[in-house]
Design a protein around this motif. Structure first.
Motif, PDB file in Angstrom:
ATOM      1  N   GLU A   7      33.441  41.315  38.837  1.00  0.00           N
ATOM      2  CA  GLU A   7      33.712  42.538  38.086  1.00  0.00           C
ATOM      3  C   GLU A   7      33.451  43.794  38.915  1.00  0.00           C
ATOM      4  OE1 GLU A   7      31.667  40.022  36.722  1.00  0.00           O
ATOM      5  OE2 GLU A   7      33.449  39.178  35.753  1.00  0.00           O
ATOM      6  N   GLY A   8      32.948  43.625  40.128  1.00  0.00           N
ATOM      7  CA  GLY A   8      32.671  44.761  40.995  1.00  0.00           C
ATOM      8  C   GLY A   8      31.299  45.368  40.784  1.00  0.00           C
ATOM      9  N   ASP A   9      30.457  44.712  39.975  1.00  0.00           N
ATOM     10  CA  ASP A   9      29.102  45.211  39.751  1.00  0.00           C
ATOM     11  C   ASP A   9      28.227  44.899  40.961  1.00  0.00           C
ATOM     12  OD1 ASP A   9      29.794  45.936  37.113  1.00  0.00           O
ATOM     13  OD2 ASP A   9      29.352  43.917  36.399  1.00  0.00           O
ATOM     14  N   THR A  10      27.328  45.801  41.291  1.00  0.00           N
ATOM     15  CA  THR A  10      26.402  45.586  42.395  1.00  0.00           C
ATOM     16  C   THR A  10      25.438  44.465  42.031  1.00  0.00           C
ATOM     17  OG1 THR A  10      26.529  47.903  43.024  1.00  0.00           O
ATOM     18  CG2 THR A  10      24.644  46.666  43.837  1.00  0.00           C
TER      19      THR A  10
END
Length: 75
Positions: A7-10
């Motif tokens: 999801e592109g979350d860190t």
């Protein structure tokens, strides 16, 4: 550099990942097993029904068998 999930979350920095991997290497023995197709999914479902991770489920079963076989009660 920072790692991201789908999801592109860190998720974690490279330093955090290295530290985590170093800790795991010091604290745990790793075991890899091969089981017939479908076994992992069956075990995962059983683990979830007991509120455990797959690893925790397998360890509890192996430890239970050891305790039963040896007549040992550690707790």
């Amino acid at each position: 550099m920072v790692s991201c999930n789908k999801e592109g979350d860190t998720v974690a920095t490279e330093a955090q990942i290295r530290a985590h991997n170093k800790y795991r290497a010091k604290a745990y023995d790793m075991i890899q097993i091969a089981v017939p197709k479908g076994t992992r999914d069956r075990w995962r479902a059983l683990a979830e029904s007991e509120g455990k991770s797959l690893t925790a489920y397998i360890v509890s079963r192996v430890e239970g068998a050891y305790v039963h076989a040896e007549g040992i009660d550690d707790g």
